[in-house]
Design an enzyme around this catalytic site. Structure first.
Site, short mmCIF file in Angstrom:
data_model
loop_
_atom_site.label_atom_id
_atom_site.label_comp_id
_atom_site.label_asym_id
_atom_site.label_seq_id
_atom_site.Cartn_x
_atom_site.Cartn_y
_atom_site.Cartn_z
N ASP A 113 0.79 -1.23 -0.04
CA ASP A 113 -0.02 -0.21 -0.08
C ASP A 113 0.89 1.14 -0.01
O ASP A 113 1.76 1.32 0.76
CB ASP A 113 -0.99 0.01 1.37
CG ASP A 113 -1.73 1.01 1.20
OD1 ASP A 113 -1.77 2.13 0.78
OD2 ASP A 113 -3.13 0.91 1.79
N ASP A 135 -9.02 2.19 -9.15
CA ASP A 135 -10.11 1.34 -8.78
C ASP A 135 -11.35 2.54 -8.66
O ASP A 135 -11.28 3.48 -7.70
CB ASP A 135 -10.22 0.52 -7.38
CG ASP A 135 -9.45 -0.74 -7.80
OD1 ASP A 135 -9.20 -1.12 -8.94
OD2 ASP A 135 -8.83 -1.28 -6.82
N THR A 209 -1.54 1.71 -23.25
CA THR A 209 -1.28 0.58 -22.53
C THR A 209 -2.23 -0.59 -23.34
O THR A 209 -3.27 0.22 -23.88
CB THR A 209 -1.32 0.30 -21.15
OG1 THR A 209 -2.59 0.75 -20.68
CG2 THR A 209 -0.44 1.13 -20.58
#
Length: 230
Positions: A113, A135, A209
């Site tokens: 994290d 997210d 990407t």
């Protein structure tokens, strides 16, 4: 007195599909060579993690996923140095593959994290921070799980040099709104966009990407946000 401070709660995935023998070998043998040591850090100790480079600009990518964006940046800018933070083991292995195949020496990895690392960074130690397609956590009850919040913005402002950049992108409508709102609410940052094209079109120096291409093929419009540290 014993430190009783609890680490921040982490909500994302840490592991996906089982690793193959080759992937596990890469994790066991390569990660120790490229892992970022735990802090607290000084500007000198951070640069000492990249012994072949001196006085280089230092950038951080938060949540590098499979490492395509980060490895492309590192390849395009061999005289700069980069730290990538990602707790997802499969993503770490993917970045290690890019490092190995492209012989990249200017990346170090924080395999956890990012909030456990940033508090140990000195003031004005970063030139750029990248947050690519985090997210979305679109539900209101999950707002505390989102990567940007007042505490994180204050910490990024502390770590970024004046004139440094915060760049982030998303293809989720809800995430775009809260990402943008959190940064705009912090007076340490200013949005560089002059027209809608500045956030609707991918800048030429932002590596593309597979995730971005997949989003385009599925009809998800990405937005690109570039802020400067005041």
């Amino acid at each position: 007195m014993k430190d009783t401070k609890q680490p921040p709660r982490f909500y994302g995935r840490r592991k996906g599909r089982p690793l193959s023998l080759a992937m596990q070998k890469r994790l066991d043998e390569l990660l120790p060579k490229f892992v970022l040591p735990a802090g607290p850090h000084t500007a000198a100790s951070l640069m000492a993690c990249f012994p072949a480079t001196q006085n280089a600009s230092l950038s951080l990518e938060i949540g590098f996923g499979g490492g395509e964006h980060l490895s492309a940046l590192a390849k395009a800018r061999p005289n700069a140095v980069f730290i990538g933070a990602e707790p997802f083991i499969n993503g770490i292995v993917s970045l290690l593959r890019h490092i190995e195949e492209q012989n990249l020496q200017n990346i170090r990895i924080w395999p956890d994290d990012v909030r456990l690392m940033l508090d140990d960074f000195p003031k004005a130690s970063l030139t750029s921070v990248y947050v690519m397609f985090p997210d979305p956590w679109p539900k209101i009850r999950h707002a505390n799980r989102r990567i940007f919040n007042p505490s994180m913005m204050d910490r990024l402002a502390f770590c970024l040099k004046p004139g440094g950049s915060l760049r982030f992108a998303s293809d989720h409508p809800a995430a775009k709104s809260w990402l943008l709102a959190e940064v705009l609410s912090n007076s340490a940052f200013c949005w560089t966009a002059q027209s809608a094209e500045d956030w609707r079109l991918r800048p030429s120096d932002w590596p593309q990407t597979r995730y971005m291409l997949k989003g385009l093929s599925e009809g998800r419009a990405s937005s690109w946000f570039d802020f400067k540290r005041n």
